[in-house]
Design an enzyme around this catalytic site. Structure first.
Site, mmCIF file in Angstrom:
data_model
loop_
_atom_site.group_PDB
_atom_site.id
_atom_site.type_symbol
_atom_site.label_atom_id
_atom_site.label_comp_id
_atom_site.label_asym_id
_atom_site.label_seq_id
_atom_site.Cartn_x
_atom_site.Cartn_y
_atom_site.Cartn_z
ATOM 1 N N ILE A 1 0.867 -1.188 0.000
ATOM 2 C CA ILE A 1 0.000 0.000 0.000
ATOM 3 C C ILE A 1 0.898 1.230 0.000
ATOM 4 C CG2 ILE A 1 -1.780 1.293 1.222
ATOM 5 C CD1 ILE A 1 -2.831 -1.314 2.343
ATOM 6 N N HIS A 2 1.105 1.788 -1.190
ATOM 7 C CA HIS A 2 1.901 3.008 -1.341
ATOM 8 C C HIS A 2 0.942 4.170 -1.587
ATOM 9 C CE1 HIS A 2 1.407 2.699 -5.737
ATOM 10 N NE2 HIS A 2 1.577 1.407 -5.544
ATOM 11 N N ALA A 3 1.411 5.269 -2.118
ATOM 12 C CA ALA A 3 0.627 6.504 -2.216
ATOM 13 C C ALA A 3 -0.700 6.354 -2.969
ATOM 14 C CB ALA A 3 1.464 7.617 -2.847
#
Length: 88
Positions: free
Chosen positions: A14-16
C-alpha cells in the site's frame, strides 16, 4: 464494531496511490474506520496515517469500523481491495 482481516497481494504493497484510493473509499462514511498493521492502528480516513504504516506485499491487515454505517464501510473497503488488486 466490525473487524475484517485482509492479506495484501499487491507487489508494491500500500503506497501513495492505493492509500489514496482506500482513504477516498471511506471518507464519506460517518463511522470511524481504522487500519491495523504490525501492532499499529491508524485512522483509515487519514492518508498520512495509512502511508505511515508502510504496509508491504504479503502483510496481514485488519480493518475495523464502528458506527451506524460500519457494514457499508467494511464492504466498500473489501470491494476496493479486490477491484484494485490490493488484497483479498
Amino acid at each position: 464494531m466490525i473487524e475484517k482481516e485482509f492479506t495484501i497481494i499487491s507487489e508494491s504493497g500500500i503506497h501513495a496511490r492505493p492509500a489514496t484510493v482506500l482513504v477516498s473509499a471511506v471518507s464519506s462514511f460517518e463511522c470511524e474506520v481504522y487500519l491495523e498493521y504490525n501492532g499499529r492502528n491508524v485512522n483509515l480516513k487519514s492518508i498520512m496515517g495509512v502511508m505511515s504504516l508502510g504496509v508491504p506485499n504479503g502483510a496481514r491487515i485488519i480493518v475495523s469500523a464502528n458506527g451506524t454505517d460500519e457494514d457499508a464501510a467494511i464492504s466498500a473497503i473489501q470491494d476496493v481491495l479486490q477491484k484494485e488488486g490490493l488484497g483479498e
